[in-house]
Design an enzyme around this catalytic site. Structure first.
Site, PDB file in Angstrom:
ATOM      1  N   ARG A   2       0.855  -1.185   0.000  1.00 50.60           N
ATOM      2  CA  ARG A   2       0.000   0.000   0.000  1.00 50.60           C
ATOM      3  C   ARG A   2       0.891   1.234   0.000  1.00 50.60           C
ATOM      4  O   ARG A   2       1.911   1.273   0.707  1.00 50.60           O
ATOM      5  CB  ARG A   2      -0.905   0.039   1.240  1.00 50.60           C
ATOM      6  CG  ARG A   2      -2.033  -0.990   1.251  1.00 50.60           C
ATOM      7  CD  ARG A   2      -3.112  -0.718   0.191  1.00 50.60           C
ATOM      8  NE  ARG A   2      -4.202  -1.679   0.269  1.00 50.60           N
ATOM      9  CZ  ARG A   2      -4.306  -2.811  -0.409  1.00 50.60           C
ATOM     10  NH1 ARG A   2      -3.339  -3.143  -1.269  1.00 50.60           N
ATOM     11  NH2 ARG A   2      -5.348  -3.599  -0.276  1.00 50.60           N
TER      12      ARG A   2
ATOM     13  N   HIS B 281      -1.224  -1.011  -9.698  1.00 50.08           N
ATOM     14  CA  HIS B 281      -1.821  -1.793  -8.607  1.00 50.08           C
ATOM     15  C   HIS B 281      -2.443  -3.099  -9.120  1.00 50.08           C
ATOM     16  O   HIS B 281      -3.673  -3.272  -9.108  1.00 50.08           O
ATOM     17  CB  HIS B 281      -2.869  -0.969  -7.838  1.00 50.08           C
ATOM     18  CG  HIS B 281      -3.224  -1.578  -6.507  1.00 50.08           C
ATOM     19  ND1 HIS B 281      -3.566  -0.825  -5.419  1.00 50.08           N
ATOM     20  CD2 HIS B 281      -3.274  -2.873  -6.087  1.00 50.08           C
ATOM     21  CE1 HIS B 281      -3.832  -1.627  -4.387  1.00 50.08           C
ATOM     22  NE2 HIS B 281      -3.664  -2.883  -4.783  1.00 50.08           N
TER      23      HIS B 281
HETATM   24  P1  NAP Z   1      -1.090 -10.777   5.857  1.00 51.07           P
HETATM   25  O1  NAP Z   1      -1.243 -12.233   5.616  1.00 51.07           O
HETATM   26  O2  NAP Z   1      -2.178 -10.038   6.516  1.00 51.07           O
HETATM   27  O3  NAP Z   1       0.260 -10.597   6.694  1.00 51.07           O
HETATM   28  C1  NAP Z   1       0.704  -9.356   7.118  1.00 51.07           C
HETATM   29  C2  NAP Z   1       2.157  -9.454   7.541  1.00 51.07           C
HETATM   30  O4  NAP Z   1       2.576  -8.152   7.976  1.00 51.07           O
HETATM   31  C3  NAP Z   1       2.361 -10.391   8.725  1.00 51.07           C
HETATM   32  O5  NAP Z   1       3.617 -11.010   8.643  1.00 51.07           O
HETATM   33  C4  NAP Z   1       2.318  -9.429   9.910  1.00 51.07           C
HETATM   34  O6  NAP Z   1       3.043  -9.852  11.049  1.00 51.07           O
HETATM   35  C5  NAP Z   1       3.018  -8.229   9.323  1.00 51.07           C
HETATM   36  N1  NAP Z   1       2.657  -7.030  10.086  1.00 51.07           N
HETATM   37  C6  NAP Z   1       1.437  -6.476  10.242  1.00 51.07           C
HETATM   38  N2  NAP Z   1       1.508  -5.399  11.059  1.00 51.07           N
HETATM   39  C7  NAP Z   1       2.798  -5.297  11.419  1.00 51.07           C
HETATM   40  C8  NAP Z   1       3.501  -4.409  12.252  1.00 51.07           C
HETATM   41  N3  NAP Z   1       2.899  -3.395  12.878  1.00 51.07           N
HETATM   42  N4  NAP Z   1       4.829  -4.583  12.405  1.00 51.07           N
HETATM   43  C9  NAP Z   1       5.442  -5.617  11.792  1.00 51.07           C
HETATM   44  N5  NAP Z   1       4.840  -6.507  10.980  1.00 51.07           N
HETATM   45  C10 NAP Z   1       3.537  -6.341  10.808  1.00 51.07           C
HETATM   46  O7  NAP Z   1      -0.779 -10.007   4.505  1.00 51.07           O
HETATM   47  P2  NAP Z   1      -0.477 -10.601   3.036  1.00 51.07           P
HETATM   48  O8  NAP Z   1      -1.560 -11.463   2.565  1.00 51.07           O
HETATM   49  O9  NAP Z   1       0.911 -11.151   3.014  1.00 51.07           O
HETATM   50  O10 NAP Z   1      -0.552  -9.254   2.183  1.00 51.07           O
HETATM   51  C11 NAP Z   1       0.194  -8.092   2.536  1.00 51.07           C
HETATM   52  C12 NAP Z   1      -0.419  -6.870   1.882  1.00 51.07           C
HETATM   53  O11 NAP Z   1      -0.190  -6.891   0.488  1.00 51.07           O
HETATM   54  C13 NAP Z   1      -1.952  -6.766   1.984  1.00 51.07           C
HETATM   55  O12 NAP Z   1      -2.361  -6.277   3.237  1.00 51.07           O
HETATM   56  C14 NAP Z   1      -2.266  -5.801   0.871  1.00 51.07           C
HETATM   57  O13 NAP Z   1      -2.249  -4.473   1.351  1.00 51.07           O
HETATM   58  C15 NAP Z   1      -1.115  -5.989  -0.111  1.00 51.07           C
HETATM   59  N6  NAP Z   1      -1.542  -6.561  -1.410  1.00 51.07           N
HETATM   60  C16 NAP Z   1      -1.266  -5.870  -2.534  1.00 51.07           C
HETATM   61  C17 NAP Z   1      -1.610  -6.405  -3.759  1.00 51.07           C
HETATM   62  C18 NAP Z   1      -1.254  -5.696  -5.033  1.00 51.07           C
HETATM   63  O14 NAP Z   1      -1.752  -6.090  -6.077  1.00 51.07           O
HETATM   64  N7  NAP Z   1      -0.426  -4.709  -5.014  1.00 51.07           N
HETATM   65  C19 NAP Z   1      -2.265  -7.641  -3.832  1.00 51.07           C
HETATM   66  C20 NAP Z   1      -2.548  -8.306  -2.652  1.00 51.07           C
HETATM   67  C21 NAP Z   1      -2.171  -7.765  -1.424  1.00 51.07           C
HETATM   68  P3  NAP Z   1       2.619 -11.186  11.833  1.00 51.07           P
HETATM   69  O15 NAP Z   1       3.135 -12.291  10.936  1.00 51.07           O
HETATM   70  O16 NAP Z   1       3.348 -11.109  13.085  1.00 51.07           O
HETATM   71  O17 NAP Z   1       1.119 -11.147  11.942  1.00 51.07           O
HETATM   72  C1  GLV Z   2      -4.879  -5.932  -3.435  1.00 49.79           C
HETATM   73  O1  GLV Z   2      -4.332  -4.876  -3.318  1.00 49.79           O
HETATM   74  C2  GLV Z   2      -5.258  -6.748  -2.341  1.00 49.79           C
HETATM   75  O2  GLV Z   2      -5.086  -6.317  -1.197  1.00 49.79           O
HETATM   76  O3  GLV Z   2      -5.763  -7.864  -2.577  1.00 49.79           O
END
Ligand code: NAP
Ligand code: GLV
Length: 312
Positions: free
Chosen positions: A227, A275
């Site tokens: 983000r 994005h």
């Molecule tokens: P997720 O499964 O929710 O995992 C979030 C990770 O971030 C976890 O390892 C969490 O730690 C860590 N985290 C959260 N808050 C934190 C903090 N304050 N300090 C340190 N670490 C922290 O997320 P995900 O599925 O991997 O996806 C990550 C992000 O990618 C999404 O939230 C979204 O915004 C973005 N995204 C973007 C696209 C795109 O097309 N650009 C597509 C999909 C997703 P813990 O392991 O300790 O919980």
């Molecule tokens: C895309 O940005 C997602 O969070 O799935």
């Protein structure tokens, strides 16, 4: 007998394709596009990506909100959510694979100096820079969630020296995992390539601020696929202009679409994509959504529920 009515909202995803994919698993589900809602009080389930404020008003029967993606920031903390309705997210290995593919592409592009060769080609120059072996390059991944952990794993499979960082301690084969705010500055200071994969929450808003960006080794590459608001975009732009940060691959921005005239558009050391690093895939995600609808309609708890207090 129907399991109830689902409403769909997304400006990016194809309603027809999602409807067909869901009906293949739940033929008795009534599926409406948001344009066709008659009485909001008839809606049991919502499958949504960034619905406008007020969308959930008067959905008094709502039992489940499915975020049509991974990041739930457009859903948590808003004023129109009926109390107590669980919010779930897509947790799909194929979505994680798509994200890992983008991250691998971006990291390899920087690690193999491809932007340098692209620029050299444009001016008809044969520029040689001797390649480094991947283990000589330290890649830091901030966020080791469902997408971040997969990307970190795939990067170490390519031979990179990968350091991952998260809130709570994690273990990923071949990845040095660190956790907690007290380690963040040091972790960033090691990143020859920094990959941002954190969710946006009150805690992570602008977590990569100017002082942290300045801790990157001179010439580091910066990749944000999570983000825009995780990063101080003005500071990032200035550090790219000054050369402190060598190059960036940016899929997300503070304001999307990135406004015309933003200096990032014209910077030769920046690659911009709109994005789409990863998206929810109907064919692989529909089964888990259908399963959750079945569970909720049978009075069981939904799976993959996010924690609204934590924000992800
Ligand atoms: P997720 O499964 O929710 O995992 C979030 C990770 O971030 C976890 O390892 C969490 O730690 C860590 N985290 C959260 N808050 C934190 C903090 N304050 N300090 C340190 N670490 C922290 O997320 P995900 O599925 O991997 O996806 C990550 C992000 O990618 C999404 O939230 C979204 O915004 C973005 N995204 C973007 C696209 C795109 O097309 N650009 C597509 C999909 C997703 P813990 O392991 O300790 O919980
Ligand atoms: C895309 O940005 C997602 O969070 O799935």
């Amino acid at each position: 007998m129907t399991v109830g009515t689902l409403v769909f909202y997304s400006d990016f995803d194809d309603f027809g394709v999602w409807k067909e994919a869901l009906l293949a698993h739940l033929p008795s589900l009534k599926i409406l596009h948001s344009h066709d809602i008659g009485d909001p009080a008839e809606i049991d389930y919502a499958l949504v990506w960034k619905p406008p404020e007020g969308f959930f008003d008067r959905m008094t029967k709502l039992r489940l909100i499915v975020n049509l993606g991974a990041g739930v920031d457009s859903l948590v903390g808003r004023g129109d959510l009926p109390p107590g309705v669980p919010i779930t997210r897509i947790t799909d290995p194929q979505m994680a694979r798509m994200m890992a593919g983008y991250v691998l592409f971006a990291v390899l592009r920087h690690a193999r100096d491809i932007p340098l060769f692209e620029q050299a080609q444009r001016s008809g120059q044969w520029v040689y820079r001797h390649p480094r072996s991947p283990e000589e390059t330290c890649v830091v991944v901030l966020g080791l969630g469902q997408l971040g952990a997969k990307a970190a794993y795939e990067l170490q499979r390519q031979g990179f020296n990968v350091v991952g960082w998260s809130r709570s301690p994690r273990q990923i084969e071949g990845v040095e995992c660190l956790s907690g705010m007290e380690t963040l500055d040091d972790v960033i200071g090691r990143a020859e390539i920094l990959v941002v994969m954190l969710p946006i929450t009150p805690e992570t808003h602008r977590i990569v601020h100017r002082e942290r960006l300045q801790k990157l080794p001179r010439g580091a590459a910066f990749i944000n696929v999570a983000r825009g608001a995780l990063v101080d975009q003005t500071a990032l732009t200035e550090l790219l202009q000054s050369g402190h940060i060598g190059a960036a691959t940016l899929d997300v921005f503070e304001k999307e679409p990135l406004p015309a005239g933003d200096p990032l558009w014209a910077m030769p050391n920046v690659l911009i994509t709109p994005h789409l690093a990863s998206v929810a895939i109907p064919s692989s995600s529909a089964a888990q959504i259908a399963k959750n609808i079945r569970r909720v309609s049978a009075g069981e708890a939904a799976e993959n529920v996010i924690d609204p207090a934590r924000g992800y």
